[in-house]
Design an enzyme around this catalytic site. Structure first.
Site, mmCIF file in Angstrom:
data_model
loop_
_atom_site.group_PDB
_atom_site.id
_atom_site.type_symbol
_atom_site.label_atom_id
_atom_site.label_comp_id
_atom_site.label_asym_id
_atom_site.label_seq_id
_atom_site.Cartn_x
_atom_site.Cartn_y
_atom_site.Cartn_z
ATOM 1 N N ASP A 1 -4.403 -1.933 -11.278
ATOM 2 C CA ASP A 1 -3.071 -1.596 -10.793
ATOM 3 C C ASP A 1 -2.684 -0.290 -11.483
ATOM 4 O OD1 ASP A 1 -0.648 -1.443 -9.600
ATOM 5 O OD2 ASP A 1 0.017 -3.459 -10.119
HETATM 6 C C1 BGC Z 1 2.160 -1.798 -7.874
HETATM 7 C C2 BGC Z 1 1.024 -1.971 -6.888
HETATM 8 C C3 BGC Z 1 0.891 -0.722 -6.059
HETATM 9 C C4 BGC Z 1 0.684 0.464 -6.975
HETATM 10 C C5 BGC Z 1 0.533 1.781 -6.251
HETATM 11 C C6 BGC Z 1 2.031 -0.528 -8.669
HETATM 12 O O1 BGC Z 1 3.158 -0.295 -9.426
HETATM 13 O O2 BGC Z 1 2.220 -2.908 -8.719
HETATM 14 O O3 BGC Z 1 1.250 -3.081 -6.070
HETATM 15 O O4 BGC Z 1 -0.139 -0.873 -5.131
HETATM 16 O O5 BGC Z 1 1.788 0.573 -7.842
HETATM 17 O O6 BGC Z 1 1.714 2.159 -5.670
#
Ligand code: BGC
Length: 741
Positions: free
Chosen positions: A264
């Site tokens: 993530d």
């Molecule tokens: C989120 C993810 C997301 C990623 C990219 C993160 O903060 O938890 O779900 O895909 O950002 O935007």
């Protein structure tokens, strides 16, 4: 003649030799995939290998340009393709070709209880992603709805592992059928937003395997997802983006996952752990090695120069690196290098149709006294509430979108009830910010009047209306249904309870449409005759909701979670197990999932609690009758399947759909088991008077529990009962059977 033949042969030989030379194995589509991967790997330099395993921009990672592998572009996900940001800034790139179709949020998809809708969703989203040049969509999300305060529940598929599993598989298959990778998230136990980087989840193996992992497992072993996203939180004191148990042991060893583990964004914290504990692709670290914000810091990513240095110093061989690169190459062949993939298209009519259909099937009719709905050609309609005029596709965090269009509820009602006089009253002021990450909706929700004045105005208008439709609930702002924070209360915000009570006294024909991805308290429920759960349904919101209120569409959605009267009905809150306890150093918060496997209806069943609306509940404008339940045998062995059949008849006067649900109850067990668990369901569409036989098949897995001492699933011989009906609190058809030794 002889000379000519020899010349011809030598010409042919040279041409085929040349052909072989110009088409190395890694580019030869006739060669087995794994051989192509090995060939490509053998041609890559150390720098090229290091390059492909970490980001080069906010949403892309490099391919291998020298060998012809294009760069790899990802994007959120999961409800539509997110607009582009600048290379290294969370600022809109200002493209004119990135306005997408917003599909309903995944809670709504889960509420359709229709795997075909999930397939349609995945295919449509895949086509939009292809047009936008995205090889991977960061979704779908299948974290379990553990508490209604969870800020990201709206992005997930509810509380039940079986339902989430059945819905996630076709979503992924549909998406990947277009040559676009899924990235199932957030693996695993990411059930809090507020302290998502600090929460260390303490959980029994049973709860982990029975409740929180099955949807991920189905995504891997049944759908064959090509990507999975590690979660921010910790499990057993190790961050999940480089967690030995979750990634090496469960995902890669037990489930044989052959795809790519993506961190993530900013979820990676340690080079050595990332090397050894299963992370394959690092994104979003925003690090200069100090976890501080620094621009263009990609070389300082944990899996960039720090990794290269460890190899150069001899602390690591390239064994782990090669394994990561193999996975990346496999992903490239499946996506960017897949020359068979179709062309994409954006904002097509078929995508809007898909968004509308999914929304219409997911909207849930929670209550309908006096058959107030569908509306019978009212002459004067009063629409009340900020949620009738607020765009819900903008906000909420990373799932925020820039849509080509979003039909607002008020506009949808005006359009559908053209013959009626439709008035509007604001009723309450929620959050007037209508922008996220640089996407602004361009409409002002500015309002300075007090709650008292707004309520008084709505009440005055309500007295003159034939019907009042109130659009309330939550929104996509911080502390509502939004990434980054959890809700702070179960009750409706913005003085809405007062507004609802006042409207209910002013007009007995009050329809409340709740817009949210979570349950909310409804202390006024007995005074409101009709309640509809309208979710966040995306581009076609207004049209979808209006079509249900008007009866053009007969509602058939069923709740994918238990709707509690209050937080005290939820296990995590009853046991004071959310959000956990800070350690002394205030770095980590330990959150013990004390309720264990008793999540949602498993908890309310155990405690004999009556929720406001049960899991699987949802009404229709027609009526259905279930006939006698039969089974194809009374005894089964562990290797056999058992099929139950039940006739369902539409006994009303309009066409409609019913979802037949089958729960299993273990009558005697060596371990504590839930009163019942969902193990099969099927949605059937019936004309008035029509009957269909619904068949539901289970196997041994449906009877099993996760044995913590043996570390495996076990089905104990003995008596079980199948409970069949149309909601978890309405299961009139029952039938016992035996699992033989
Ligand atoms: C989120 C993810 C997301 C990623 C990219 C993160 O903060 O938890 O779900 O895909 O950002 O935007």
């Amino acid at each position: 003649m002889k000379k000519l033949t020899i010349a011809l042969w030598s010409l042919l030989a040279t041409t085929s030799l040349q052909a072989q030379e110009v088409l190395p194995v890694y580019l030869d589509e006739s060669q087995p995939l794994e051989q192509r991967i090995e060939d490509a790997l053998s041609r890559m330099t150390l720098d090229e290998k290091i390059a492909v395993i970490h980001a080069q921009s906010k949403f892309s990672s490099p391919g291998v340009k020298r060998l012809g592998f294009p760069d790899f572009w990802t994007d959120d996900g999961p409800h539509g393709v997110r607009p582009d940001v600048l290379w290294d800034e969370w600022v809109q790139a200002g493209q004119s070709n990135d306005s997408c179709v917003a599909f309903p949020a995944l809670t709504c998809l889960a509420a359709t209880w229709n795997p075909q809708m999930a397939r349609l969703y995945g295919e449509s989203l895949g086509e939009e992603a292809l047009y936008r040049g995205k090889a991977m969509i960061l979704g779908p999300g299948v974290n379990i709805y553990r508490t209604p305060l969870g800020g990201r529940n709206f992005e997930y598929m509810g509380e039940d592992p079986w339902l989430a599993s059945r819905m996630v598989v076709p979503y992924i298959q549909g998406l990947q059928s277009k040559g676009v990778s899924a990235c199932v998230k957030h693996y695993a136990l990411n059930n809090d937003e507020e302290f998502r980087h600090q929460v260390n989840v303490v959980i029994s193996d049973r709860a982990l395997h029975e409740i929180y992992l099955p949807a991920f497992k189905a995504a891997v072993t049944e759908a064959g997802t090509w990507g999975i996203m590690g979660a921010y939180n910790l499990y057993k004191n190790q961050h999940n983006c480089h967690n030995d148990i979750l990634l090496n042991q469960i995902l890669k060893r037990d489930w044989q996952f052959d795809g790519v583990v993506v961190s993530d964004w900013g979820g990676c914290h340690n080079t050595e752990e990332a090397i050894t504990n299963g992370l394959d692709l690092e994104f979003g670290s925003w690090t200069d090695g100090l976890t501080m914000g620094a621009t263009n810091a990609y070389d300082s990513y944990y899996l960039a120069l720090p990794y290269k240095r460890l190899i150069q110093e001899g602390k690591f061989s390239t064994k782990e690196l090669d394994e990561k690169v193999r996975r990346l190459l496999r992903l490239f062949y499946r996506t960017t290098m897949n020359r068979q993939k179709p062309y994409g298209f954006l904002c097509s009519e078929s995508h809007y149709e898909a968004a509308l259909k999914i929304a219409q099937e997911g909207i849930v009719l929670l209550k309908n006294d006096r058959s107030l709905l569908p509306l019978q050609q009212p002459k004067r309609i009063l629409v009340v509430g900020e949620n009738a005029i607020k765009m819900m596709t903008v906000g909420g965090g990373s799932s925020s979108l820039k849509v080509q269009k979003e039909i607002l509820p008020l506009d949808g009602i005006r359009d559908r009830f053209k013959g009626a006089e439709v008035d509007f009253a604001r009723g309450y002021v929620g959050d007037t910010v209508q922008s996220y990450n640089g996407v602004t909706v361009g409409r002002s929700l500015y309002e300075t009047r007090s709650a008292d004045v707004l309520i008084a105005e709505a009440v005055e208008k309500a007295k003159k209306a034939d019907v009042v439709i109130l659009f309330g609930g939550l929104n996509k702002s911080n502390y509502q249904d939004c990434e980054g924070h959890d809700r702070q209360q179960y009750g409706l915000p913005y003085a809405q309870d007062r507004l609802i009570e006042a409207l209910a006294s002013a007009n007995s024909n009050l329809v409340y449409v709740n817009i949210s991805g979570n349950g909310v308290a409804m202390p006024w429920l007995s005074k409101v005759p009709a309640v509809v759960q309208g979710w966040f349904v995306g581009s076609e919101a207004g049209e979808a909701i209006a079509s249900v209120l008007a009866g053009d569409v007969n509602p058939s959605g069923k709740l994918p979670f238990t709707w509690y009267t209050g937080l005290e009905q939820c296990g995590a809150h009853a046991l004071n197990a959310f959000p956990g306890v800070w350690r002394e150093d205030h770095q980590i918060i330990d959150e013990e999932y004390k309720e264990g496997i008793y999540v949602g209806y498993r908890w309310t069943d155990k405690q004999k609690l009556k929720p406001l609306f049960a899991f699987g509940h949802g009404l229709s404008y027609t009526t259905f009758k279930l006939g006698k339940l039969s089974a194809d045998k009374q005894q089964m062995t562990a290797n056999e399947k058992l099929t139950f059949t039940i006739p369902v008849t539409n006994t009303g006067s309009v066409a409609g759909a019913e979802t037949v649900q089958l729960y299993i109850s273990d009558k005697k067990s060596s371990v504590d088991r839930p009163v019942k668990e969902l193990k099969a369901f099927q949605k059937v569409f019936l004309q008035p008077g029509e009957t269909q036989q619904v068949s539901l098949t289970i196997d041994r897995q449906a009877l099993s529990f996760y044995d913590e001492t043996r570390g495996e699933w076990v089905a104990e011989p003995g008596v079980f009962e199948a409970l069949v009906g149309t909601a978890s609190d309405n299961l009139p058809a029952r039938c016992s059977f035996n699992l033989n030794k």
